[in-house]
Design a protein around this motif. Structure first.
Motif, PDB file in Angstrom:
ATOM      1  N   VAL A  57      -6.958 -12.881  -1.510  1.00 48.02           N
ATOM      2  CA  VAL A  57      -5.697 -12.984  -1.931  1.00 48.02           C
ATOM      3  C   VAL A  57      -5.484 -11.622  -3.508  1.00 48.02           C
ATOM      4  O   VAL A  57      -4.588 -10.671  -3.091  1.00 48.02           O
ATOM      5  N   SER A  58      -6.703 -11.280  -3.775  1.00 53.00           N
ATOM      6  CA  SER A  58      -6.635  -9.759  -3.715  1.00 53.00           C
ATOM      7  C   SER A  58      -6.297  -8.177  -3.587  1.00 53.00           C
ATOM      8  O   SER A  58      -6.239  -7.415  -3.811  1.00 53.00           O
ATOM      9  N   LEU A  59      -7.404  -8.960  -1.887  1.00 57.24           N
ATOM     10  CA  LEU A  59      -7.373  -7.540  -1.231  1.00 57.24           C
ATOM     11  C   LEU A  59      -5.911  -7.376  -0.613  1.00 57.24           C
ATOM     12  O   LEU A  59      -5.432  -6.064  -0.564  1.00 57.24           O
ATOM     13  N   GLU A  60      -4.967  -8.927  -0.288  1.00 55.93           N
ATOM     14  CA  GLU A  60      -3.323  -8.304  -0.047  1.00 55.93           C
ATOM     15  C   GLU A  60      -2.739  -7.796  -1.095  1.00 55.93           C
ATOM     16  O   GLU A  60      -1.887  -7.087  -1.290  1.00 55.93           O
ATOM     17  N   THR A  61      -3.079  -8.354  -2.342  1.00 53.73           N
ATOM     18  CA  THR A  61      -2.459  -7.735  -3.442  1.00 53.73           C
ATOM     19  C   THR A  61      -2.487  -6.284  -3.742  1.00 53.73           C
ATOM     20  O   THR A  61      -1.626  -5.645  -3.518  1.00 53.73           O
ATOM     21  N   VAL A  62      -3.868  -5.844  -3.531  1.00 57.06           N
ATOM     22  CA  VAL A  62      -4.057  -4.372  -3.415  1.00 57.06           C
ATOM     23  C   VAL A  62      -2.788  -3.273  -2.267  1.00 57.06           C
ATOM     24  O   VAL A  62      -2.520  -2.328  -2.051  1.00 57.06           O
ATOM     25  N   LEU A  63      -3.205  -4.488  -1.185  1.00 58.70           N
ATOM     26  CA  LEU A  63      -2.400  -3.217  -0.252  1.00 58.70           C
ATOM     27  C   LEU A  63      -1.396  -3.793  -0.033  1.00 58.70           C
ATOM     28  O   LEU A  63      -0.630  -2.551   0.561  1.00 58.70           O
ATOM     29  N   ILE A  64      -0.526  -4.786  -0.760  1.00 60.76           N
ATOM     30  CA  ILE A  64       0.527  -4.682  -0.619  1.00 60.76           C
ATOM     31  C   ILE A  64       1.668  -2.827  -2.132  1.00 60.76           C
ATOM     32  O   ILE A  64       2.671  -3.096  -2.000  1.00 60.76           O
ATOM     33  N   ILE A  65       0.397  -3.604  -3.045  1.00 60.31           N
ATOM     34  CA  ILE A  65       0.665  -2.860  -4.234  1.00 60.31           C
ATOM     35  C   ILE A  65       0.849  -1.270  -3.902  1.00 60.31           C
ATOM     36  O   ILE A  65       1.650  -0.456  -3.816  1.00 60.31           O
ATOM     37  N   GLY A  66      -0.764  -0.920  -2.399  1.00 57.69           N
ATOM     38  CA  GLY A  66      -0.666   0.417  -2.180  1.00 57.69           C
ATOM     39  C   GLY A  66       0.687   1.248  -1.132  1.00 57.69           C
ATOM     40  O   GLY A  66       0.688   1.551  -1.122  1.00 57.69           O
ATOM     41  N   ILE A  95       4.256   0.338  -1.761  1.00 61.59           N
ATOM     42  CA  ILE A  95       4.965   0.006  -2.651  1.00 61.59           C
ATOM     43  C   ILE A  95       4.657   1.326  -3.502  1.00 61.59           C
ATOM     44  O   ILE A  95       5.967   2.395  -2.991  1.00 61.59           O
ATOM     45  N   ALA A  96       3.388   1.957  -3.735  1.00 59.76           N
ATOM     46  CA  ALA A  96       3.573   2.837  -4.261  1.00 59.76           C
ATOM     47  C   ALA A  96       2.879   3.978  -3.824  1.00 59.76           C
ATOM     48  O   ALA A  96       3.892   5.501  -4.323  1.00 59.76           O
ATOM     49  N   LEU A  97       2.429   4.173  -2.550  1.00 60.54           N
ATOM     50  CA  LEU A  97       2.980   5.527  -1.296  1.00 60.54           C
ATOM     51  C   LEU A  97       4.396   6.060  -1.530  1.00 60.54           C
ATOM     52  O   LEU A  97       4.295   7.000  -1.551  1.00 60.54           O
ATOM     53  N   PRO A  98       5.174   5.178  -0.428  1.00 67.97           N
ATOM     54  CA  PRO A  98       6.543   6.060  -0.915  1.00 67.97           C
ATOM     55  C   PRO A  98       6.887   6.782  -1.896  1.00 67.97           C
ATOM     56  O   PRO A  98       7.016   7.842  -1.992  1.00 67.97           O
ATOM     57  N   ILE A  99       6.881   6.331  -3.225  1.00 66.38           N
ATOM     58  CA  ILE A  99       6.728   6.937  -4.169  1.00 66.38           C
ATOM     59  C   ILE A  99       6.225   7.546  -4.594  1.00 66.38           C
ATOM     60  O   ILE A  99       7.029   8.377  -4.959  1.00 66.38           O
ATOM     61  N   LEU A 100       5.255   7.782  -4.659  1.00 71.08           N
ATOM     62  CA  LEU A 100       4.279   9.041  -4.368  1.00 71.08           C
ATOM     63  C   LEU A 100       4.953   9.991  -4.033  1.00 71.08           C
ATOM     64  O   LEU A 100       4.728  11.120  -4.052  1.00 71.08           O
ATOM     65  N   ILE A 101       5.112  10.139  -2.832  1.00 72.25           N
ATOM     66  CA  ILE A 101       5.132  10.394  -1.556  1.00 72.25           C
ATOM     67  C   ILE A 101       6.903  11.313  -2.131  1.00 72.25           C
ATOM     68  O   ILE A 101       6.916  12.748  -1.971  1.00 72.25           O
ATOM     69  N   PHE A 102       7.472  10.454  -3.101  1.00 73.83           N
ATOM     70  CA  PHE A 102       8.860  10.788  -3.000  1.00 73.83           C
ATOM     71  C   PHE A 102       8.483  12.243  -4.480  1.00 73.83           C
ATOM     72  O   PHE A 102       9.593  13.084  -4.186  1.00 73.83           O
ATOM     73  N   LEU A 103       8.243  11.503  -5.413  1.00 75.81           N
ATOM     74  CA  LEU A 103       7.778  12.531  -6.523  1.00 75.81           C
ATOM     75  C   LEU A 103       7.371  13.716  -5.962  1.00 75.81           C
ATOM     76  O   LEU A 103       7.634  14.796  -6.730  1.00 75.81           O
ATOM     77  N   TRP A 104       6.431  13.737  -4.945  1.00 81.10           N
ATOM     78  CA  TRP A 104       5.484  14.898  -4.841  1.00 81.10           C
ATOM     79  C   TRP A 104       7.007  15.939  -4.260  1.00 81.10           C
ATOM     80  O   TRP A 104       6.243  16.745  -4.247  1.00 81.10           O
ATOM     81  N   ARG A 105       7.139  15.535  -2.784  1.00 75.70           N
ATOM     82  CA  ARG A 105       8.335  16.171  -1.914  1.00 75.70           C
ATOM     83  C   ARG A 105       9.662  16.209  -2.803  1.00 75.70           C
ATOM     84  O   ARG A 105       9.735  18.019  -2.909  1.00 75.70           O
ATOM     85  N   VAL A 106      10.242  15.119  -3.616  1.00 73.49           N
ATOM     86  CA  VAL A 106      11.268  15.772  -3.802  1.00 73.49           C
ATOM     87  C   VAL A 106      11.269  15.546  -5.645  1.00 73.49           C
ATOM     88  O   VAL A 106      11.878  17.174  -6.003  1.00 73.49           O
ATOM     89  N   ALA A 107      11.131  15.351  -5.996  1.00 74.77           N
ATOM     90  CA  ALA A 107      11.318  15.581  -8.033  1.00 74.77           C
ATOM     91  C   ALA A 107      10.066  16.439  -8.403  1.00 74.77           C
ATOM     92  O   ALA A 107      10.516  16.985  -9.376  1.00 74.77           O
ATOM     93  N   TRP A 108       9.149  17.040  -7.867  1.00 79.66           N
ATOM     94  CA  TRP A 108       7.866  17.663  -8.484  1.00 79.66           C
ATOM     95  C   TRP A 108       8.376  18.696  -8.865  1.00 79.66           C
ATOM     96  O   TRP A 108       8.256  19.458  -9.682  1.00 79.66           O
ATOM     97  N   PRO A 109       9.243  19.037  -7.726  1.00 83.15           N
ATOM     98  CA  PRO A 109       9.754  20.962  -8.072  1.00 83.15           C
ATOM     99  C   PRO A 109      11.266  20.854  -8.955  1.00 83.15           C
ATOM    100  O   PRO A 109      11.045  21.783  -9.508  1.00 83.15           O
ATOM    101  N   ASN A 110      11.432  19.761  -8.853  1.00 78.00           N
ATOM    102  CA  ASN A 110      12.866  19.622 -10.220  1.00 78.00           C
ATOM    103  C   ASN A 110      11.809  19.685 -11.588  1.00 78.00           C
ATOM    104  O   ASN A 110      12.657  20.700 -12.240  1.00 78.00           O
ATOM    105  N   ILE A 111      11.325  18.976 -12.058  1.00 76.91           N
ATOM    106  CA  ILE A 111       9.868  18.966 -13.030  1.00 76.91           C
ATOM    107  C   ILE A 111       9.584  20.378 -13.174  1.00 76.91           C
ATOM    108  O   ILE A 111       9.692  20.155 -14.564  1.00 76.91           O
TER     109      ILE A 111
END
Length: 68
Positions: free
Chosen positions: A21-30, A32-48
């Motif tokens: 259960v904890s492994l599945e939770t970590v995989l689900i969070i990952g 979700i978080a990976l696309p958000i981090l990629i978006f921030l790095w590629r799109v939002a970071w230059p603006n910030i």
């Protein structure tokens, strides 16, 4: 006392689902978080970065005539 062989150990470890259960939770969070981090790095970071660079330049320009 019964001796456990390597195959018996593998069967017991494979049958144990205690941490699944904890492994599945970590995989689900990952997932979700990976696309958000990629978006921030590629799109939002230059603006910030541009925003903070402009603010630093403004502070440096405003502080040039200040007396200590």
């Amino acid at each position: 006392m019964r001796k456990f062989g390597f195959l018996d150990l593998l069967r017991r470890v494979h049958g144990d689902e205690e941490g699944a259960v904890s492994l599945e939770t970590v995989l689900i969070i990952g997932a979700i978080a990976l696309p958000i981090l990629i978006f921030l790095w590629r799109v939002a970071w230059p603006n910030i970065r541009m925003y903070f660079d402009q603010r630093v330049e403004t502070l440096m320009d405003d502080g040039s005539g200040a007396t200590p």
